[in-house]
Motif scaffolding. Structure first.
Motif: not given
Length: 382
Positions: A230-237, A239-247, A318-322
């Motif tokens: 999931l983190l790789r997917l978020h980083l690819g698009i 949104i990996g490091k922010g509120y949207i990724g955490a939501w 939170a540690k992973v996506f924020l």
């Protein structure tokens, strides 16, 4: 046999005792954090929270007045008179002049030191220090005091936590960051799962049974297993490091239980209501919004409680996506970890931070707990 169905179980007392024990096991730590959050560091180290209303015996270090400024001539030597207490005097039980034996003397006794130097300390903190010109010079004499300290409560811990910090040390900012993560991460899965649950409960389409089985299977998938993909997917698009990724992460991890719980509840609603609404010409969307949602409020509220508590107390996601070195998106769980690292000995600060962290979940639980059991028992009784 006629009275068997209404016969009261003989194990009712065991159930009641077990529930009482569980309540006490949960209540004691919470009360302990609450009381400790208003105590000073010295009181926390001297006695447990259950003794907060009573005087405690504490050991503190004081110094006499500056001898160069307060000494007076006394025969062949000099003398310094004064008190070791700058504020409220304490009830001294014992005292000493060496860290090896901090309770060597009783109040009123005289300590004999090197070269004929003497120090007499009385119960109210007043003292008489005698010695030569060389002895009564420089800094004041260090005095170790063991005294009975009355109970003291303060709001300074909350002021330190909520108002004095900045950046990584600002618990108030972490509080609002946690709300920013938790509220959308609770609402989004409920909205999506409610539509999906209605479709799985009341709409006929190919593969419905397989989809329900897949959702049940997803309930046992460990969260940690999906973090890296999931983190790789978020980083690819992006949104990996922010509120949207955490939501989105919390939504994905909460969706299986939400759909499963709401689907079971909606499937147990009276079929006659749905059929009568369709006969009257209501569409599926109208049935969902005007009938299903109002009747499913207990199930919606019960899942909202779980999702809110899980998201509020989350640290791993939170540690992973924020990840934010400046602390602008730091949540409260991560902030408490930072306090453990930088202020591991300040138990009054840690207790206050922990209680601030659990205050909102406690409020949410007590406000909505009446819906919890009703939602969890959905579909168990026809």
């Amino acid at each position: 046999m006629a009275g068997v169905a209404g016969k009261k179980s003989s194990l009712t007392w065991a159930v009641q005792i077990s529930v009482a024990l569980l309540v006490l096991l949960w209540l004691f730590p919470t009360v302990g954090l609450f009381v400790s959050s208003f105590r000073t560091a010295d009181q926390i180290s001297a006695s447990g929270w259950w003794a907060a209303l009573f005087s405690s015996e504490q050991s503190e270090v004081f110094r006499t007045l500056d001898p160069d400024e307060h000494r007076v001539l006394d025969g062949n030597g000099f003398r310094v008179d004064g008190t070791i207490f700058a504020d409220t005097p304490l009830n001294i039980q014992a005292w000493g002049v060496s860290s090896r034996d901090i309770a060597a003397y009783q109040p009123g006794e005289t300590a004999e030191m090197k070269g004929g130097e003497t120090l007499t300390l009385r119960r109210d903190g007043s003292y008489t220090w005698r010695g030569s010109d060389e002895q009564l010079a420089g800094r004041g004499q260090r005095v170790f005091v063991t005294a009975q300290v009355p109970p003291e409560f303060t709001l300074d811990n909350y002021a330190t936590i909520l108002f004095s910090g900045s950046g990584q040390d600002n618990m108030a900012k972490a509080f609002f960051n946690t709300l920013t993560v938790t509220i959308p991460a609770t609402i989004i899965p409920i909205v999506i799962a409610a539509f999906a649950a209605y479709a799985l409960a009341w709409m006929e389409f190919p593969g419905r049974a397989l989809l329900i089985a897949a959702i049940v299977g997803l309930l046992v998938v460990p969260l940690q297993l999906a973090l890296i993909p999931l983190l790789r997917l978020h980083l690819g698009i992006g949104i990996g490091k922010g509120y949207i990724g955490a939501w989105l992460a919390h939504t994905a991890f909460g969706m299986p239980l939400a759909v499963y719980l709401l689907r079971n509840y909606m499937a147990g609603l009276p079929r006659d209501i749905i059929e009568n609404a369709k006969v009257d010409g209501a569409t599926d969307f109208q049935i969902f919004t005007r009938i299903i949602i109002p009747l499913s409020f207990p199930a919606l509220a019960s899942f909202a409680i779980f999702q809110f508590l899980w998201t509020w107390n989350d640290l791993l996601v939170a540690k992973v996506f924020l990840i934010d070195a400046t602390g602008s998106t730091t949540v409260m769980t991560n902030q408490i970890v930072e306090l453990l690292g930088t202020r591991g000995g300040n138990w009054e600060i840690l207790a206050t931070a922990a209680f601030v962290s659990i205050a909102v979940p406690l409020g949410v639980f007590f406000v909505m707990q009446r819906y919890l059991v009703r939602g969890l028992l959905a579909g168990s009784v026809k």
